[in-house]
Design a protein around this motif. Structure first.
Motif, short mmCIF file in Angstrom:
data_model
loop_
_atom_site.label_atom_id
_atom_site.label_comp_id
_atom_site.label_asym_id
_atom_site.label_seq_id
_atom_site.Cartn_x
_atom_site.Cartn_y
_atom_site.Cartn_z
N TYR A 1 30.85 2.52 -9.40
CA TYR A 1 31.00 2.71 -7.72
C TYR A 1 32.39 2.90 -7.65
O TYR A 1 33.44 2.69 -8.55
N ASP A 2 32.85 3.46 -6.56
CA ASP A 2 34.13 4.02 -6.13
C ASP A 2 34.41 3.37 -5.00
O ASP A 2 33.71 2.39 -4.35
N TYR A 3 35.62 3.32 -4.35
CA TYR A 3 36.04 2.57 -3.32
C TYR A 3 35.84 3.27 -1.99
O TYR A 3 35.71 2.47 -0.86
N ASN A 4 35.26 4.56 -1.91
CA ASN A 4 34.96 5.24 -0.74
C ASN A 4 33.81 5.05 -0.23
O ASN A 4 32.79 5.73 -0.78
N LEU A 5 33.59 4.18 0.58
CA LEU A 5 32.10 3.71 0.91
C LEU A 5 31.46 4.75 1.88
O LEU A 5 30.19 4.85 2.03
N LEU A 6 32.40 5.31 2.75
CA LEU A 6 31.80 6.36 3.57
C LEU A 6 31.39 7.58 2.77
O LEU A 6 30.14 8.02 2.82
N ALA A 7 32.09 7.89 1.77
CA ALA A 7 31.24 9.00 0.74
C ALA A 7 30.34 8.50 0.05
O ALA A 7 29.15 9.14 -0.06
N ARG A 8 30.35 7.29 -0.23
CA ARG A 8 29.05 6.67 -0.93
C ARG A 8 27.86 6.89 -0.10
O ARG A 8 26.62 7.01 -0.58
N LYS A 9 27.85 6.48 1.25
CA LYS A 9 26.65 6.22 2.13
C LYS A 9 26.22 7.94 2.32
O LYS A 9 25.25 8.03 2.48
N LYS A 10 27.44 8.87 2.38
CA LYS A 10 27.07 10.39 2.54
C LYS A 10 26.25 10.49 1.18
O LYS A 10 25.02 11.58 1.29
N LYS A 11 26.63 10.19 0.08
CA LYS A 11 25.84 10.64 -1.13
C LYS A 11 24.45 10.02 -1.14
O LYS A 11 23.57 10.67 -1.59
N ASN B 1 0.64 -1.32 0.13
CA ASN B 1 -0.08 0.19 0.04
C ASN B 1 0.76 1.33 -0.22
O ASN B 1 0.63 1.94 -1.07
N LEU B 2 1.66 1.51 1.17
CA LEU B 2 2.48 2.73 1.17
C LEU B 2 3.76 2.48 0.50
O LEU B 2 4.51 1.73 1.20
N PRO B 3 3.98 3.26 -0.43
CA PRO B 3 5.47 3.01 -0.99
C PRO B 3 6.62 3.68 -0.03
O PRO B 3 6.30 4.48 0.62
N VAL B 4 7.62 3.03 -0.33
CA VAL B 4 8.59 3.01 0.67
C VAL B 4 10.09 3.26 -0.10
O VAL B 4 10.22 2.72 -1.39
N VAL B 5 10.84 4.26 0.32
CA VAL B 5 12.44 4.39 -0.26
C VAL B 5 13.46 4.16 0.91
O VAL B 5 13.11 4.75 1.86
N LEU B 6 14.36 3.26 0.68
CA LEU B 6 15.11 2.98 1.53
C LEU B 6 16.51 3.12 1.41
O LEU B 6 16.90 3.05 0.12
N GLN B 7 17.52 3.67 2.35
CA GLN B 7 18.83 3.88 2.19
C GLN B 7 19.33 2.86 3.27
O GLN B 7 19.15 3.30 4.46
N ASN B 8 20.08 1.60 3.07
CA ASN B 8 20.57 1.11 4.07
C ASN B 8 22.02 0.59 3.85
O ASN B 8 22.30 -0.72 4.37
N LEU B 9 22.83 1.09 3.19
CA LEU B 9 24.50 0.72 3.05
C LEU B 9 24.76 0.57 4.37
O LEU B 9 24.76 1.68 4.96
N TYR B 10 25.40 -0.44 4.67
CA TYR B 10 25.49 -0.75 6.15
C TYR B 10 27.25 -0.98 6.44
O TYR B 10 27.53 -0.44 7.45
N GLN B 11 28.04 -1.47 5.62
CA GLN B 11 29.56 -1.69 5.99
C GLN B 11 30.20 -0.88 5.04
O GLN B 11 30.22 -0.78 3.90
N VAL B 12 31.24 -0.08 5.69
CA VAL B 12 31.79 0.89 5.02
C VAL B 12 33.47 0.57 5.20
O VAL B 12 33.80 -0.34 6.21
N ASN B 13 34.36 1.08 4.19
CA ASN B 13 35.72 0.93 4.51
C ASN B 13 36.25 1.66 6.05
O ASN B 13 35.56 2.45 6.66
N ASN B 14 37.28 1.29 6.42
CA ASN B 14 37.81 1.86 7.62
C ASN B 14 38.92 2.82 7.30
O ASN B 14 39.98 2.39 7.38
N PRO B 15 39.03 4.16 7.43
CA PRO B 15 39.79 5.04 7.00
C PRO B 15 41.19 5.19 7.85
O PRO B 15 41.94 5.70 7.52
N THR B 16 41.08 4.65 9.20
CA THR B 16 42.12 4.64 10.05
C THR B 16 42.99 3.57 10.02
O THR B 16 44.16 3.74 10.61
N LEU B 17 42.80 2.65 9.10
CA LEU B 17 43.45 1.47 8.95
C LEU B 17 44.34 1.31 7.64
O LEU B 17 43.58 1.79 6.45
#
Length: 784
Positions: A605-615, A556-572
């Motif tokens: 896609y690029d390698y920066n998943l933190l940037a991807r999730k922000k986008k 009934n009710l349309p849904v839009v979802l954003q749930n990219l979950y696992q991202v790279n670790n920039p400190t390692l």
């Protein structure tokens, strides 16, 4: 054709006059207080600020006795429109920018042609409007009317500090007893008038007076002995009359019309306390301090007892003061009306922490529930997990440090209204890497008691999203779905009136005291339900690199979802050698396995998943602007990967060598970086030669990812989300939908010697406050 003679050899002379007599008058509600009069004196201009606070000559030397608020022009920035009905027919109106020379202000035309003289044997009337960017449609374009709009959100004012004697100081001064949100004076819309009499020198002076009413609010800090409190926003709302929105002003007879002042013509709120600092820092008030904010309202008579002032504090607490018809005015009479064009002051009692969190009580019953901004917690019932010792390799099953199952539910009291829960096949809650000792039934029972406090009216509603967890016990996703939905249906039957099914027409009034349960079914589900919501074929993959736009709640009710979950670790970064099997990228740190696979197979896609999730977060906000009639779920939860196969995911690849008309397995290896798989092939090649080698993937664990450094991720991402939400000012605001996050309800978390600022109080506060910064869509307006 003769042109207007221009002062200083350029254009119209321009000066500000004092405000009208009516605006100097005051009403004080509900207790006595000192007025602020809006006006300008020739000697009071300041080129750096549109607003100057000061004490006029003869006033006693105390800041709380101030009565002058000077309006100044900002040269080269402020713009106005000028119209003259007697001017040359083809040049009756033009737009101008305020300029300054030798201490005088004048107007410079924006285009090639300005307003020109008509028949100079006749007098000319000039009408002007400030500011230019608040004019809607074609106001003053060859006519004497102008339509403008006073916005709901009057925010981003500068935070100033003053002593009691009116001396401006800084935030570190212990004597800074007054904190002032200096209003953006472009909201103080003004009408300019000027008249030229025939046979006189052709110089025109325009005199500007405000068209708005002003509500001046003084908020007293906490009482002696009480802790300091952080204020996120202040709002004023009307019970039955629109107080912001569009108005039409007719210069010819000085009358107003109000063509639809708000979507529902009822609730209109304004915020003035989001500062200019990063992340919209709240304003802290201690005992003895005061906060002053001002609201610009429609120029109409408003009944005082229909207004209320609400102070929204960090953590979702709200204090509301209903105004009284009792009061006094400068004339000694009071009819309980805020008269058009006057300044009325409200002084609140001392701040205090309310016994309950009830921010939804300020939402009108007719507002669509799907259009709210709901702060939510990811893995809501994890409680505190044991600290780990190696942040580079150990999994961190730690998403919340607050247990939301007992009666002292601090998540709920922090304003959280959406809860994301993992549930096993036998309905027990799973979090922190283990099955907990309570069921989803207990969660619903506890939450329902919080929504329906004994002896009080229910004002709040909540959403609980239930997610699949695979315990490896041979329970299929289909069986899990049937079992969990059956459990919810049974609880709803035993607790009638406590669950509510969401639809596109569900309102806030429908949800008061209710829970909307949404089961995220990992398989196709089409059976009917009475109490339960579900999303069929829900993907919980950590690889969701794009918005998902084809879901529906109960078809009934349309849904839009954003749930990219696992991202790279920039400190390692790689500290081993060139043969290290983990994926590292310069300046990005450790990458999860699957992103290298995605990049290898798709250049989108690029390698920066933190940037991807922000986008994706920003893409979600942009999508809401184009299609508001949906349920938006913006899952900000996630974790940074660590050097552990259960965090990064991995793949098993077998190398085959071709020999004598067949492929023979040579070796099998585990890879954490797709790029390290040599000679990869997704299918057997045609016409191979003896000795050819290929690598075929035989098993993938790239879906793993239930741990990793959740605290580092929350510090990195929640800070960006806080900034993104605080940057949505004025016309850029949209409903945020359900916003899940790690560590909702706490400002910081620690892991051994490491401490992380996770924004778990400030970010939910911004989400809650967003509901009061623009007109919310209502059931009655859903078809508009």
């Amino acid at each position: 054709m003769k042109h207007i003679k221009l002062i200083l050899g350029t254009l119209l002379a321009f000066q500000l006059a004092g405000c009208s007599d009516d605006l100097v008058n005051k009403q004080e509600l509900p207790v006595s207080g000192d007025e602020i009069s809006f006006g300008a004196q020739a000697s009071g201009f300041s080129s750096g600020s549109r607003t100057v606070y000061g004490l006029p000559d003869g006033e006693e030397s105390r800041f709380d006795s101030y009565s002058a608020l000077t309006i100044s022009w900002i040269a080269d920035k402020d713009m106005v429109r000028v119209y003259s009905p007697q001017a040359s027919e083809e040049c009756q109106w033009a737009d101008y920018t305020v300029k300054q020379a030798d201490g005088n202000f004048y107007l410079a035309k924006n285009g090639d042609i300005g307003v020109r003289w008509g028949v100079t044997s006749k007098a000319h009337d000039f009408y002007a409007f400030y500011p230019l960017n608040k004019i809607t449609a074609d106001g003053l374009e060859g006519k004497s009317t102008v339509t403008a709009s006073i916005p709901v959100a009057q925010e981003r004012g500068e935070l100033l500090y003053f002593k009691n004697d009116g001396t401006q100081t800084n935030e570190n001064d212990v004597d800074a007893t007054w904190k002032i949100i200096a209003p953006d004076m472009s909201y103080c819309m003004m009408a300019g008038r000027g008249t030229w009499v025939a046979n006189t020198e052709k110089n025109v002076t325009l005199t500007f007076t405000p068209l708005v009413s002003v509500l001046d609010v003084v908020i007293n800090g906490p009482a002696e002995g009480q802790p300091s409190m952080n204020i996120v926003s202040v709002s004023v709302s009307s019970e039955n009359q629109g107080i912001v929105g569009d108005f039409e002003y007719d210069y010819s007879n000085k009358t107003f019309k109000f063509p639809g002042t708000s979507v529902n013509n009822k609730l209109a709120t304004v915020s003035c306390v989001q500062g200019t600092g990063s992340g919209a820092m709240p304003v802290t008030l201690s005992h003895g301090q005061k906060l002053n904010v001002k609201f610009f309202l429609l120029p109409r008579d408003i009944k005082a007892d229909e207004l209320s002032v609400s102070v929204f504090m960090e953590g979702g607490y709200v204090l509301t003061q209903n105004l009284s018809a009792e009061g006094n005015s400068s004339s000694g009479k009071n009819d309980g009306v805020l008269a058009s064009g006057k300044i009325s002051r409200v002084i609140t009692p001392n701040l205090r922490t309310p016994a309950t969190n009830n921010w939804m009580s300020l939402i009108d019953n007719n507002v669509l529930f799907s259009q709210l901004s709901l702060p939510g917690s990811k893995h809501s019932f994890t409680a505190s997990a044991a600290d780990v010792t190696n942040i580079a390799t150990d999994l961190m099953q730690k998403f919340q440090s607050l247990n939301a199952i007992d009666g002292n539910d601090t998540q709920f009291n922090a304003g959280i209204r959406a809860f994301d829960v993992k549930v096993t096949n036998n309905s027990y809650v799973f979090a922190g890497g283990k099955t907990l000792s309570f069921t989803i039934n207990q969660v619903l029972t506890n939450l329902s008691s919080l929504l329906n406090p004994v002896g009080a009216t229910a004002t709040e509603g909540a959403v609980v999203c239930i997610n699949y967890v695979d315990l490896g016990n041979n329970v299929s996703a289909s069986d899990w779905t049937s079992s969990v939905i059956s459990t919810i249906e049974s609880w709803g039957k035993s607790n009638r009136g406590k669950l509510h099914k969401l639809t596109s027409s569900t309102t806030m009034g429908d949800m008061r005291g209710k829970i909307a349960v949404i089961v995220n079914a990992p398989v196709s589900y089409t059976a009917g339900t009475t109490y339960c919501n579900y999303i069929s074929n829900y993907s919980s993959s950590v690889q969701n690199l794009d918005l998902i736009t084809d879901y529906k709640v109960n078809d009934n009710l349309p849904v839009v979802l954003q749930n990219l979950y696992q991202v790279n670790n920039p400190t390692l970064s790689s500290a081993v050698d060139s043969n290290d099997s983990y994926a590292y990228e310069s300046d990005l740190g450790l990458l999860p396995y699957y992103i290298t696979e995605k990049v290898y197979t798709s250049p989108d896609y690029d390698y920066n998943l933190l940037a991807r999730k922000k986008k994706l977060m920003q893409d979600m906000l942009d999508r809401i602007k184009t299609g508001p009639d949906k349920l938006y779920i913006n899952d900000l939860g996630g974790f940074c990967v660590v050097r552990n196969s259960d965090s990064t995911g991995s793949v098993s690849a077998t190398t085959y060598r071709y020999n004598n008309r067949d492929w023979w397995a040579v070796s099998t290896s585990t890879y954490y970086d797709f790029r390290r798989i040599q000679n990869y092939s997704s299918e057997w090649p045609n016409n191979p030669n003896n000795g050819d080698e290929i690598a075929m993937i035989t098993g993938s664990d790239s879906e793993k990812g239930n741990g990793g450094n959740t605290m580092l991720f929350a510090q990195l991402f929640n800070s960006d989300a806080t900034q993104a939400f605080s940057d949505m000012v004025e016309n850029g605001r949209v409903p945020l939908g359900i916003v899940f996050m790690n560590f909702a309800g706490v400002s910081s978390v620690s892991n051994g010697t490491h401490s992380y600022n996770v924004q778990g109080i400030r970010l939910p506060g911004l989400i809650m406050a967003n509901n009061f910064l623009f007109e919310l869509k209502t059931a009655s307006s859903s078809s508009n």
